[in-house]
Design a protein around this motif. Sequence first.
Motif, short mmCIF file in Angstrom:
data_model
loop_
_atom_site.label_atom_id
_atom_site.label_comp_id
_atom_site.label_asym_id
_atom_site.label_seq_id
_atom_site.Cartn_x
_atom_site.Cartn_y
_atom_site.Cartn_z
N MET A 119 3.16 6.93 12.62
CA MET A 119 4.47 7.10 11.98
C MET A 119 4.72 8.52 11.49
O MET A 119 5.83 8.84 11.08
CB MET A 119 4.60 6.15 10.77
N GLY A 120 3.69 9.35 11.46
CA GLY A 120 3.86 10.72 11.00
C GLY A 120 3.95 10.85 9.49
O GLY A 120 4.51 11.82 8.98
N LEU A 121 3.42 9.89 8.75
CA LEU A 121 3.45 9.95 7.28
C LEU A 121 2.39 10.91 6.77
O LEU A 121 1.30 11.03 7.34
CB LEU A 121 3.20 8.57 6.68
N ASN A 122 2.71 11.57 5.66
CA ASN A 122 1.75 12.44 5.00
C ASN A 122 0.89 11.59 4.07
O ASN A 122 1.43 10.83 3.26
CB ASN A 122 2.48 13.54 4.23
N GLU A 123 -0.43 11.71 4.16
CA GLU A 123 -1.32 10.88 3.35
C GLU A 123 -1.18 11.19 1.86
O GLU A 123 -1.33 10.32 1.02
CB GLU A 123 -2.76 11.05 3.80
N ALA A 124 -0.89 12.45 1.53
CA ALA A 124 -0.80 12.84 0.12
C ALA A 124 0.44 12.23 -0.54
O ALA A 124 0.43 11.98 -1.75
CB ALA A 124 -0.75 14.35 0.00
N ASP A 125 1.50 11.99 0.23
CA ASP A 125 2.75 11.46 -0.34
C ASP A 125 2.87 9.94 -0.19
O ASP A 125 3.90 9.38 -0.57
CB ASP A 125 3.95 12.11 0.34
N SER A 126 1.87 9.28 0.34
CA SER A 126 1.99 7.85 0.59
C SER A 126 1.44 7.04 -0.59
O SER A 126 0.62 7.52 -1.37
CB SER A 126 1.27 7.47 1.88
N PHE A 127 1.92 5.82 -0.67
CA PHE A 127 1.44 4.88 -1.68
C PHE A 127 1.36 3.50 -1.07
O PHE A 127 1.95 3.24 -0.01
CB PHE A 127 2.34 4.88 -2.94
N ILE A 128 0.63 2.61 -1.71
CA ILE A 128 0.44 1.26 -1.18
C ILE A 128 1.60 0.41 -1.67
O ILE A 128 1.69 0.05 -2.84
CB ILE A 128 -0.91 0.69 -1.63
N SER A 129 2.51 0.08 -0.76
CA SER A 129 3.69 -0.68 -1.14
C SER A 129 3.41 -2.18 -1.12
O SER A 129 4.00 -2.93 -1.90
CB SER A 129 4.86 -0.36 -0.21
N GLU A 130 2.53 -2.60 -0.24
CA GLU A 130 2.24 -4.02 -0.13
C GLU A 130 0.76 -4.20 0.18
O GLU A 130 0.23 -3.54 1.07
CB GLU A 130 3.08 -4.64 0.99
N ALA A 131 0.11 -5.07 -0.55
CA ALA A 131 -1.29 -5.40 -0.31
C ALA A 131 -1.47 -6.88 -0.61
O ALA A 131 -1.17 -7.33 -1.71
CB ALA A 131 -2.21 -4.56 -1.18
N LYS A 132 -1.91 -7.62 0.39
CA LYS A 132 -2.09 -9.06 0.18
C LYS A 132 -3.34 -9.55 0.88
O LYS A 132 -3.82 -8.94 1.84
CB LYS A 132 -0.87 -9.83 0.66
N VAL A 133 -3.86 -10.65 0.38
CA VAL A 133 -5.06 -11.28 0.92
C VAL A 133 -4.74 -12.73 1.19
O VAL A 133 -4.26 -13.44 0.30
CB VAL A 133 -6.25 -11.19 -0.07
N ASN A 134 -4.97 -13.17 2.42
CA ASN A 134 -4.74 -14.56 2.81
C ASN A 134 -6.04 -15.20 3.25
O ASN A 134 -6.91 -14.53 3.81
CB ASN A 134 -3.72 -14.63 3.95
N ARG A 135 -6.12 -16.49 3.03
CA ARG A 135 -7.30 -17.24 3.41
C ARG A 135 -7.37 -17.38 4.93
O ARG A 135 -6.36 -17.52 5.60
CB ARG A 135 -7.26 -18.62 2.77
N SER A 136 -8.57 -17.35 5.45
CA SER A 136 -8.78 -17.50 6.88
C SER A 136 -9.74 -18.66 7.12
O SER A 136 -9.94 -19.50 6.24
CB SER A 136 -9.35 -16.20 7.46
N THR A 137 -10.33 -18.70 8.28
CA THR A 137 -11.22 -19.80 8.64
C THR A 137 -12.53 -19.71 7.85
O THR A 137 -12.87 -18.68 7.29
CB THR A 137 -11.56 -19.77 10.14
N VAL A 138 -13.26 -20.82 7.84
CA VAL A 138 -14.55 -20.89 7.18
C VAL A 138 -15.62 -20.99 8.26
O VAL A 138 -15.57 -21.89 9.11
CB VAL A 138 -14.62 -22.10 6.22
N VAL A 139 -16.56 -20.06 8.26
CA VAL A 139 -17.66 -20.08 9.21
C VAL A 139 -18.71 -21.06 8.69
O VAL A 139 -19.20 -20.91 7.56
CB VAL A 139 -18.27 -18.68 9.39
N LYS A 140 -19.03 -22.06 9.50
CA LYS A 140 -19.97 -23.09 9.07
C LYS A 140 -21.27 -22.95 9.83
O LYS A 140 -21.29 -22.87 11.05
CB LYS A 140 -19.37 -24.48 9.31
#
Length: 109
Positions: free
Chosen positions: A51-72
Motif C-alpha cells: 500500500m505504500g504506507l510509512n511505518e512511522a506514521d501508521s497505527f493499529i486501527s483494528e486488532a482482533k482474535v477469533n477462535r479456530s479449530t482445536v488440535v486433538k
Amino acid sequence: MSVFKARRVIDQIRGRSYEETLMILELMPYRASYPILKLVYSAAANASHNMGLNEADSFISEAKVNRSTVVKKLRPRARGRSYPIKRPTCHITIVLKDKSKLFLDQSKI
C-alpha cells in the motif's frame, strides 16, 4: 495458542502507534507477545510494500482474535490407556492505517 492468552495481549496494543506497539510487545512478560510481535512486523512490511504506507506514521486501527479449530492428540498413559490433549488455536487479524491519511479523510467531512 489459546484465544484468551492472545486476546490479553491484543487488547493492550489496539489503537496504538506502530513504534509504541513494538515497545509494548518487547517488554510484555507473556509468551503470546512474541508471535504477535512477529505478526505486527509482517503487517507493517505488507502495508509498506503493498500500500505504500510509512511505518512511522501508521497505527493499529483494528486488532482482533477469533477462535479456530482445536488440535486433538492422544497421550499414552499407564495400562494401555490414553489421555486426550486438546490444543486450542486462534486466528489473529491486525489492520494498520496511516495517521496522516486518516486526518485528511476526517477534514473533508
